[in-house]
Write a protein that holds these residues in place. Structure first.
Motif, short mmCIF file in Angstrom:
data_model
loop_
_atom_site.label_atom_id
_atom_site.label_comp_id
_atom_site.label_asym_id
_atom_site.label_seq_id
_atom_site.Cartn_x
_atom_site.Cartn_y
_atom_site.Cartn_z
N GLN A 114 0.81 -1.22 0.00
CA GLN A 114 0.00 0.00 0.00
C GLN A 114 0.84 1.27 0.00
O GLN A 114 0.34 2.36 -0.32
N ASN A 115 2.12 1.18 0.36
CA ASN A 115 2.97 2.36 0.41
C ASN A 115 4.01 2.40 -0.71
O ASN A 115 4.99 3.16 -0.63
N ASP A 171 4.58 5.54 6.99
CA ASP A 171 4.25 5.03 5.66
C ASP A 171 5.51 4.74 4.86
O ASP A 171 5.66 3.69 4.23
N ILE A 172 6.44 5.70 4.88
CA ILE A 172 7.70 5.54 4.14
C ILE A 172 8.50 4.38 4.71
O ILE A 172 9.07 3.56 3.97
N ALA A 173 8.55 4.30 6.03
CA ALA A 173 9.32 3.24 6.68
C ALA A 173 8.77 1.86 6.34
O ALA A 173 9.54 0.92 6.11
N ARG A 174 7.45 1.74 6.28
CA ARG A 174 6.85 0.44 5.94
C ARG A 174 7.14 0.07 4.50
O ARG A 174 7.32 -1.12 4.18
N SER A 197 -1.38 10.40 -1.52
CA SER A 197 -2.67 10.12 -2.16
C SER A 197 -3.77 11.00 -1.56
O SER A 197 -3.59 11.66 -0.53
N GLU A 198 -4.93 10.99 -2.22
CA GLU A 198 -6.07 11.76 -1.71
C GLU A 198 -6.53 11.25 -0.35
O GLU A 198 -7.15 11.98 0.42
N GLN A 199 -6.21 10.00 -0.03
CA GLN A 199 -6.57 9.42 1.26
C GLN A 199 -5.53 9.72 2.34
O GLN A 199 -5.64 9.26 3.46
N GLY A 200 -4.48 10.48 1.97
CA GLY A 200 -3.45 10.82 2.93
C GLY A 200 -2.43 9.74 3.17
O GLY A 200 -1.78 9.71 4.22
N VAL A 201 -2.27 8.84 2.19
CA VAL A 201 -1.31 7.74 2.30
C VAL A 201 -0.07 8.06 1.47
O VAL A 201 -0.18 8.43 0.30
N CYS A 202 1.11 7.90 2.06
CA CYS A 202 2.36 8.13 1.34
C CYS A 202 2.77 6.86 0.60
O CYS A 202 2.69 5.75 1.14
N LYS A 203 3.23 7.06 -0.65
CA LYS A 203 3.68 5.94 -1.48
C LYS A 203 5.01 6.31 -2.13
O LYS A 203 5.14 7.37 -2.75
N ALA A 318 14.98 -1.01 8.69
CA ALA A 318 13.62 -0.50 8.51
C ALA A 318 12.67 -1.15 9.51
O ALA A 318 11.76 -0.49 10.03
N ASP A 319 12.86 -2.44 9.79
CA ASP A 319 12.03 -3.11 10.79
C ASP A 319 12.09 -2.39 12.13
O ASP A 319 11.08 -2.21 12.81
N LYS A 320 13.29 -1.97 12.49
CA LYS A 320 13.51 -1.34 13.79
C LYS A 320 12.84 0.02 13.87
O LYS A 320 12.12 0.31 14.83
N PHE A 321 13.04 0.89 12.85
CA PHE A 321 12.46 2.22 13.02
C PHE A 321 10.97 2.27 12.70
O PHE A 321 10.29 3.23 13.08
N VAL A 322 10.41 1.25 12.06
CA VAL A 322 8.95 1.16 11.97
C VAL A 322 8.37 1.01 13.38
O VAL A 322 7.40 1.69 13.75
N ASP A 323 8.99 0.15 14.17
CA ASP A 323 8.53 -0.06 15.55
C ASP A 323 8.72 1.20 16.40
O ASP A 323 7.84 1.58 17.17
#
Length: 329
Positions: A114-115, A171-174, A197-203, A318-323
């Motif tokens: 989704q991102n 969003d970016i981290a995921r 996106s219009e839904q406020g989701v970063c991709k 990335a796993d670490k800073f998502v958490d």
């Protein structure tokens, strides 16, 4: 630079297709200098999980330019009635770099997240009436919006709450978490390459500099030609050292700093900045109020400092800073 993704790697073993030919500048098959691609239209569940190597040109309509860059132009249009983004990669003076950029765009084409901006179809074959001499290939992607984080950070006067910055950074981290889990390094992460996106989701978009790390290779990968943006480029890339997912973590640190401060990371001569980043560990200032007056900012300052550390082994995955980011909301 990366090679094109073999179509057979994306298909189930028992999935039957007829194949047609599409010229590829970087691969050769046993029967000649062509890349074998599926010519039929996907249906059902397969259509939702595969990108197609064929563009149905009659279904691609109402193209309107919405942006351009060093290797091509992006249009908004419709494809089978749905709004899409269409990137036409052009040939510049360095023809090899142009071709590599096209194939690099497909490094994440087999990934659905989704991102991450999803690739729907891509080909180097263009109908005669649409073809131009400088056209390398065409990529049809989901339309993820008109605004990127660069415009949001520097072009809008509205306040950008810290909580929203954290949400965007998660969003970016995921997206990086998913890319790195599949051996893809973006190599050009920056606000301009993150769409909202219009839904406020970063991709994350624009994979023209990306690299696919082979898990079966015992060799260390180095970049002979460095792509990307110099303000977000990790020191090890500038020194010609190993390419790893940690270079994206460095770029993430700069991007998060920009989100929180809404300031440019550096000012001054490009060569001086590059020299100071490598030789003197130059980094953007973290003494801004946003890092000192708020609990969230203080935690972000610590995370950012680790993300852009000169030693890649110090940088979190990335796993670490998502958490770490998720607990701040």
């Amino acid at each position: 630079m990366p090679s094109p993704i073999p179509v057979t790697r994306l298909l189930p073993k028992d999935f039957g297709l007829e194949f047609g030919a599409c010229s590829s500048p970087l691969t050769k098959t046993a029967s000649g200098s062509t890349l074998r691609v599926p010519t039929n239209k996907f249906h059902g569940k397969v259509a939702h999980r595969l990108w197609s190597s064929v563009i149905h040109w009659r279904e691609l309509q109402a193209l309107e330019p919405i942006g351009s860059g060093g290797f091509g132009t992006v249009f908004r249009g419709t494809y089978f009635g749905e709004t899409v983004a269409v990137k036409k990669v052009k040939c510049v003076k360095n023809k090899l770099a142009s071709r590599q950029s096209f194939w690099a765009e497909l490094n994440a084409a087999h990934l659905h997240h989704q991102n991450i901006v999803r690739v729907l179809a891509a080909t180097t074959c263009t109908p005669a009436h649409l073809n131009t001499k400088d056209n390398i290939g065409t990529i049809v992607m989901e339309f993820a919006g008109n605004i990127n984080l660069q415009k949001l950070i520097y072009g809008l006067t509205d306040l950008l709450p810290v909580e929203k910055c954290i949400k965007y950074s998660i969003d970016i981290a995921r997206a990086l978490q998913h890319l790195h889990a599949h051996g893809v390094v973006h190599l050009d992460l920056k606000p301009a390459n993150v769409l909202l996106s219009e839904q406020g989701v970063c991709k994350i978009a624009d994979f023209g500099c990306s690299f696919k790390i082979s898990s079966t290779s015992d060799t260390v990968t180095h970049m002979n030609e460095i792509g990307g943006t110099f303000t977000h480029r990790a020191p090890e890339l500038l020194k010609g050292e190993e390419v790893s997912p940690r270079v994206d973590v460095y770029s993430f640190g700069i991007t998060l700093w920009q989100l929180l401060t809404r300031e440019p990371p550096y000012e001054g001569d490009r060569q001086y900045i590059l020299y100071a980043v490598v030789g003197y560990n130059l980094r953007p200032l973290t003494s801004r109020n946003v890092f000192t007056q708020f609990f969230i900012g203080q935690n972000c300052q610590k995370l950012i400092s680790r993300c852009w550390d000169g030693d890649p082994s110090i940088r979190p995955t990335a796993d670490k800073f998502v958490d770490e980011l998720s607990v701040l909301l």
